[in-house]
Design a protein around this motif. Sequence first.
Motif, PDB file in Angstrom:
ATOM      1  N   GLU A 178     -15.934  -0.873  -1.280  1.00  0.00           N
ATOM      2  CA  GLU A 178     -14.924  -0.042  -1.927  1.00  0.00           C
ATOM      3  C   GLU A 178     -15.190   1.409  -1.533  1.00  0.00           C
ATOM      4  OE1 GLU A 178     -12.598  -1.583  -3.422  1.00  0.00           O
ATOM      5  OE2 GLU A 178     -13.305  -3.104  -4.813  1.00  0.00           O
ATOM      6  N   TYR A 190      -5.033   1.770  -1.334  1.00  0.00           N
ATOM      7  CA  TYR A 190      -5.235   0.333  -1.590  1.00  0.00           C
ATOM      8  C   TYR A 190      -5.302  -0.500  -0.314  1.00  0.00           C
ATOM      9  CZ  TYR A 190      -3.195   2.230  -5.869  1.00  0.00           C
ATOM     10  OH  TYR A 190      -2.886   3.031  -6.931  1.00  0.00           O
ATOM     11  N   ASP A 191      -5.121   0.139   0.851  1.00  0.00           N
ATOM     12  CA  ASP A 191      -5.206  -0.617   2.103  1.00  0.00           C
ATOM     13  C   ASP A 191      -6.613  -1.181   2.289  1.00  0.00           C
ATOM     14  OD1 ASP A 191      -2.825  -0.818   3.423  1.00  0.00           O
ATOM     15  OD2 ASP A 191      -3.052   1.012   4.597  1.00  0.00           O
ATOM     16  N   VAL A 192      -6.690  -2.411   2.795  1.00  0.00           N
ATOM     17  CA  VAL A 192      -7.974  -2.961   3.239  1.00  0.00           C
ATOM     18  C   VAL A 192      -7.989  -2.883   4.760  1.00  0.00           C
ATOM     19  CG1 VAL A 192      -9.476  -4.985   3.316  1.00  0.00           C
ATOM     20  CG2 VAL A 192      -8.159  -4.485   1.244  1.00  0.00           C
ATOM     21  N   ARG A 199     -17.372  -6.838   1.122  1.00  0.00           N
ATOM     22  CA  ARG A 199     -16.341  -5.804   1.182  1.00  0.00           C
ATOM     23  C   ARG A 199     -16.859  -4.525   0.534  1.00  0.00           C
ATOM     24  NH1 ARG A 199     -10.156  -6.277  -1.085  1.00  0.00           N
ATOM     25  NH2 ARG A 199     -10.990  -5.734  -3.131  1.00  0.00           N
ATOM     26  N   ASP A 220     -14.912  -5.073   5.980  1.00  0.00           N
ATOM     27  CA  ASP A 220     -13.677  -4.799   5.238  1.00  0.00           C
ATOM     28  C   ASP A 220     -13.919  -3.622   4.310  1.00  0.00           C
ATOM     29  OD1 ASP A 220     -12.144  -6.754   6.358  1.00  0.00           O
ATOM     30  OD2 ASP A 220     -12.390  -8.199   4.732  1.00  0.00           O
ATOM     31  N   LEU A 263      -9.433   3.760  -1.606  1.00  0.00           N
ATOM     32  CA  LEU A 263      -8.901   4.114  -2.927  1.00  0.00           C
ATOM     33  C   LEU A 263      -8.923   5.632  -3.090  1.00  0.00           C
ATOM     34  CD1 LEU A 263     -10.863   1.377  -4.890  1.00  0.00           C
ATOM     35  CD2 LEU A 263      -8.415   1.351  -4.420  1.00  0.00           C
ATOM     36  N   ALA A 309       0.879  -1.176   0.000  1.00  0.00           N
ATOM     37  CA  ALA A 309       0.000   0.000   0.000  1.00  0.00           C
ATOM     38  C   ALA A 309       0.909   1.215   0.000  1.00  0.00           C
ATOM     39  CB  ALA A 309      -0.895   0.010   1.233  1.00  0.00           C
ATOM     40  N   ARG A 367     -11.915  -1.189   1.466  1.00  0.00           N
ATOM     41  CA  ARG A 367     -10.692  -0.917   0.703  1.00  0.00           C
ATOM     42  C   ARG A 367     -10.658   0.563   0.363  1.00  0.00           C
ATOM     43  NH1 ARG A 367      -8.375  -3.468  -4.909  1.00  0.00           N
ATOM     44  NH2 ARG A 367     -10.532  -3.173  -5.541  1.00  0.00           N
TER      45      ARG A 367
END
Length: 412
Positions: A395, A290-292, A393, A299, A303, A285, A301
């Motif tokens: 985004e 981009y870290d989850v 998850r 979860d 961006l 990352a 992510r």
Amino acid sequence: MAGNSDPLTPRAKLAVTAGKAVAAASRAAGRGSGSVIGGRVALKLDPDLLGRLAQNLDVVLVSATNGKTTTTRLIAEALRAAGPVVSNALGANMPAGITSALAGGSDAKFGVIEVDEKYLAGVARDTGPKCIALLNLSRDQLDRAAETRMLAENWREGLAGSKAVIVANCDDPLVVWAASSSPNVIWVAAGQMWKDDAWSCPSCGGVMQRPGDDWFCGECGFRRPTPSWALSGDHVLDPHGSAWPIHLQLPGRANKANAASSAAVAAVFGVPPQVALERMYQVQAVAGRYDVVQFQGRDLRLLLAKNPAGWLETFSLIDPPPTPVILSVNARGADGTDTSWLWDVDYTRLTGHPLFVIGDRKLDLAVRLEVANQHFQVCENLDQAVQQAPPGRIEVIANYTAFQDLRRRVGN
């Protein structure tokens, strides 16, 4: 070039010490990393400090509208195969932040430096780089950034006759125009997803012809140069025609393009593509991108997308529908206060995703999504958006200050 003599005068040493002290005080007060304020103080005390700090380093400068921070990290990892590296890894990319970063790397052999597009010519003049990577130019902060053609002109004038090896993306006509004034250019076919800033010829203003991946001006003959390096699917093709596999933990085609440019830069310093690309796998990352992360049992992510070209690339990364997507947009000083760029983004690419809208300018974004016929909910904050999102998850796409807000909220 790298050497052992101490280039720092007593004044320069005082400037470095004072800068570090101010940075430490800023950190202790909880005001961020302190790198910018520390660098400002140091440069006030010794205006030539940046040049002095760079004297004993082999310097690489990285500039672009999108991908600077990630590419800087990838190059830094690759060059560690050949010696210690100092880098402004957190993205403080104007002279004060760069000075701060270099002041922390007394034993380094290489300086890998991300530079804001507007400051590239000046930083190149001060640091005498061995290599400069130019990735792309596209519209960014509409109220502050110069029009892209003017930025390309600034690069072209500032880099004319430069001794540096320029590693440039031959798929972006603005970058080619900017780099063409330099005597030593290595062309990389890294691709160009966003083309809306490159339909008119930067050389004569004529209409650009774009058959397939090629481009040329039908009026003045300005055309795409032949690359010696190229991104081909999941491989980098080197000047000998060998194909080297790209293994990244970072997602998406844009990061493969960043890896291709980084491999070309590493080769300038004698690091072979195989070694360079293997080392790039270490990067998971970049400054939280981009870290989850885990948040409220979900979860997420994270961006980052700061401008139309960045949003377009980011849409190609996200998991397919019906993955929920949270969109957050601010318009503070660091973002640019003009949000009309939202109308340049093709939000129809989000069709089928449940969308949740947050951030200071959530209503601006809501109007844009309404016109794009998207289904969305406006939420007060991240917590509410996460609670309302369907399972799976999530985004989360945010512009610059909105992204920093999110990282603070999720404790990243």
